[in-house]
Design a protein around this motif. Sequence first.
Motif, PDB file in Angstrom:
ATOM      1  N   UNK A  99      48.678  49.039  47.054  1.00  0.00           N
ATOM      2  CA  UNK A  99      47.226  49.262  47.679  1.00  0.00           C
ATOM      3  C   UNK A  99      47.264  51.024  47.968  1.00  0.00           C
ATOM      4  N   UNK A 100      48.414  51.718  47.713  1.00  0.00           N
ATOM      5  CA  UNK A 100      48.540  53.126  47.771  1.00  0.00           C
ATOM      6  C   UNK A 100      48.307  53.795  46.297  1.00  0.00           C
ATOM      7  N   UNK A 101      48.512  52.800  45.250  1.00  0.00           N
ATOM      8  CA  UNK A 101      48.529  53.258  43.902  1.00  0.00           C
ATOM      9  C   UNK A 101      46.988  53.830  43.472  1.00  0.00           C
ATOM     10  N   UNK A 102      46.473  54.823  43.205  1.00  0.00           N
ATOM     11  CA  UNK A 102      45.313  55.129  43.083  1.00  0.00           C
ATOM     12  C   UNK A 102      45.197  56.112  41.477  1.00  0.00           C
ATOM     13  N   UNK A 103      46.255  56.252  40.976  1.00  0.00           N
ATOM     14  CA  UNK A 103      46.207  56.973  39.694  1.00  0.00           C
ATOM     15  C   UNK A 103      47.009  56.338  38.733  1.00  0.00           C
ATOM     16  N   UNK A 104      46.932  57.091  37.484  1.00  0.00           N
ATOM     17  CA  UNK A 104      47.823  56.390  36.431  1.00  0.00           C
ATOM     18  C   UNK A 104      49.423  56.388  36.602  1.00  0.00           C
ATOM     19  N   UNK A 105      49.633  57.587  37.193  1.00  0.00           N
ATOM     20  CA  UNK A 105      51.120  57.781  37.406  1.00  0.00           C
ATOM     21  C   UNK A 105      51.685  56.676  38.286  1.00  0.00           C
ATOM     22  N   UNK A 106      51.100  56.544  39.499  1.00  0.00           N
ATOM     23  CA  UNK A 106      51.615  55.470  40.587  1.00  0.00           C
ATOM     24  C   UNK A 106      51.394  54.060  40.019  1.00  0.00           C
ATOM     25  N   UNK A 107      50.347  53.768  39.307  1.00  0.00           N
ATOM     26  CA  UNK A 107      50.338  52.461  38.643  1.00  0.00           C
ATOM     27  C   UNK A 107      51.395  52.062  37.546  1.00  0.00           C
ATOM     28  N   UNK A 108      51.759  53.293  36.677  1.00  0.00           N
ATOM     29  CA  UNK A 108      52.790  53.138  35.989  1.00  0.00           C
ATOM     30  C   UNK A 108      54.150  53.101  36.358  1.00  0.00           C
ATOM     31  N   UNK A 109      54.257  53.629  37.594  1.00  0.00           N
ATOM     32  CA  UNK A 109      55.658  53.741  38.360  1.00  0.00           C
ATOM     33  C   UNK A 109      55.625  52.057  38.712  1.00  0.00           C
ATOM     34  N   UNK A 127      33.607  45.278  38.710  1.00  0.00           N
ATOM     35  CA  UNK A 127      33.824  46.784  39.248  1.00  0.00           C
ATOM     36  C   UNK A 127      33.586  47.653  38.027  1.00  0.00           C
ATOM     37  N   UNK A 128      33.664  47.558  36.980  1.00  0.00           N
ATOM     38  CA  UNK A 128      33.298  48.408  35.698  1.00  0.00           C
ATOM     39  C   UNK A 128      31.807  48.737  35.801  1.00  0.00           C
ATOM     40  N   UNK A 129      30.872  47.774  35.840  1.00  0.00           N
ATOM     41  CA  UNK A 129      29.687  47.795  35.636  1.00  0.00           C
ATOM     42  C   UNK A 129      28.661  48.168  36.865  1.00  0.00           C
ATOM     43  N   UNK A 130      29.357  47.812  37.937  1.00  0.00           N
ATOM     44  CA  UNK A 130      28.625  48.213  39.272  1.00  0.00           C
ATOM     45  C   UNK A 130      29.157  49.471  39.904  1.00  0.00           C
ATOM     46  N   UNK A 131      29.940  50.035  39.566  1.00  0.00           N
ATOM     47  CA  UNK A 131      30.539  51.370  40.249  1.00  0.00           C
ATOM     48  C   UNK A 131      29.968  52.444  39.718  1.00  0.00           C
ATOM     49  N   UNK A 132      29.122  53.411  40.516  1.00  0.00           N
ATOM     50  CA  UNK A 132      28.752  54.463  39.848  1.00  0.00           C
ATOM     51  C   UNK A 132      29.364  55.977  40.201  1.00  0.00           C
ATOM     52  N   UNK A 146      42.404  50.357  38.098  1.00  0.00           N
ATOM     53  CA  UNK A 146      42.871  49.915  39.350  1.00  0.00           C
ATOM     54  C   UNK A 146      43.073  48.768  39.918  1.00  0.00           C
ATOM     55  N   UNK A 147      41.657  48.235  39.771  1.00  0.00           N
ATOM     56  CA  UNK A 147      41.772  46.730  40.339  1.00  0.00           C
ATOM     57  C   UNK A 147      42.626  45.864  39.300  1.00  0.00           C
ATOM     58  N   UNK A 148      42.349  46.091  38.008  1.00  0.00           N
ATOM     59  CA  UNK A 148      43.090  45.266  36.876  1.00  0.00           C
ATOM     60  C   UNK A 148      44.573  45.328  37.335  1.00  0.00           C
ATOM     61  N   UNK A 149      44.667  46.759  37.493  1.00  0.00           N
ATOM     62  CA  UNK A 149      46.562  46.845  37.562  1.00  0.00           C
ATOM     63  C   UNK A 149      47.116  46.099  39.218  1.00  0.00           C
ATOM     64  N   UNK A 150      46.064  46.285  39.988  1.00  0.00           N
ATOM     65  CA  UNK A 150      46.649  45.564  41.465  1.00  0.00           C
ATOM     66  C   UNK A 150      46.930  43.752  41.318  1.00  0.00           C
ATOM     67  N   UNK A 151      45.565  43.253  40.649  1.00  0.00           N
ATOM     68  CA  UNK A 151      45.715  42.080  40.183  1.00  0.00           C
ATOM     69  C   UNK A 151      46.950  41.694  39.591  1.00  0.00           C
ATOM     70  N   UNK A 152      47.385  42.211  38.525  1.00  0.00           N
ATOM     71  CA  UNK A 152      48.594  41.843  37.700  1.00  0.00           C
ATOM     72  C   UNK A 152      49.776  42.188  38.346  1.00  0.00           C
ATOM     73  N   UNK A 153      49.809  43.061  39.111  1.00  0.00           N
ATOM     74  CA  UNK A 153      51.142  43.342  39.962  1.00  0.00           C
ATOM     75  C   UNK A 153      51.329  42.368  41.011  1.00  0.00           C
ATOM     76  N   UNK A 154      50.221  42.002  41.881  1.00  0.00           N
ATOM     77  CA  UNK A 154      50.494  41.173  42.853  1.00  0.00           C
ATOM     78  C   UNK A 154      50.778  39.803  42.299  1.00  0.00           C
ATOM     79  N   UNK A 155      50.150  39.352  41.225  1.00  0.00           N
ATOM     80  CA  UNK A 155      50.298  38.106  40.737  1.00  0.00           C
ATOM     81  C   UNK A 155      52.108  38.042  39.950  1.00  0.00           C
TER      82      UNK A 155
END
Length: 264
Positions: A36-46, A83-88, A111-120
Amino acid sequence: MDKMILGRYIPGDSVIHRLDPRAKLLSMFLFILIIFWANNVITNALLFVFIFILIRFSKISLRFFLQGLKPMLFLIAFTTLFQLLFTSGGVIFWQFGFLKITQIGLQQAGIIFARFVLIIFASTLLTLTTMPLSLADAVEVLLKPLAVFKFPVHEVGLMLSMSLRFVPTLMDDALRIMNAQRARGVDFGQGSVVQKVKSIIPILIPLFVSSFKRADALAIAMEARGYQGGENRTRYRQLKWQLSDSLSFVVIILVGVLLFILKT
């Protein structure tokens, strides 16, 4: 349904398999917190690189993990699309009425997609490399301090062990019942949504009946063998915390520190 990997254990002799279940359980919880700290491309890629390295060390095929994700694809896709369609916010790339795709929406959906996959992946790696009984013992040991407050530690560990043990069994029963219903002419993919929901009833009723019968047989078997939980019960497998377990926990902490530095 036969691709469900929750609760399944794959025997092996990898570095991950040999870790103490308490270390793996604590590391998984810490890793989920770090996600939940990962909030950009670099951190999620790591984090993805790190989890792929762990999968490599476990000697379990990545293809097996990807196949096991299939039962969760609908939940992941629905949450990500919502999240994609209702976040402005930010630049608007597409809009149709109240639906729109914006720059912030794309970022949050990724970010939500990455979190789901990582947690699973993390939770799946834990169950695939840890025997259910060992995992239940780890939970019981970690919750042992709560016994001072009369918390049923042993009963919680026992319920967790049985739940994990019978998840794949229930999946196999459901698949067997579906095949039997198909042989009788039932088609689970045709009709409206209401008809599809109704077609599930012939699966749920015999599945519940078989589950209750199995639970009753298990209770009788435990009573016949004089099972008694409590403080005086010994264990066949003793948990031993080794240097590798401490190192695994340190590695997770270092990843968290690096992630905290790189996050925006």
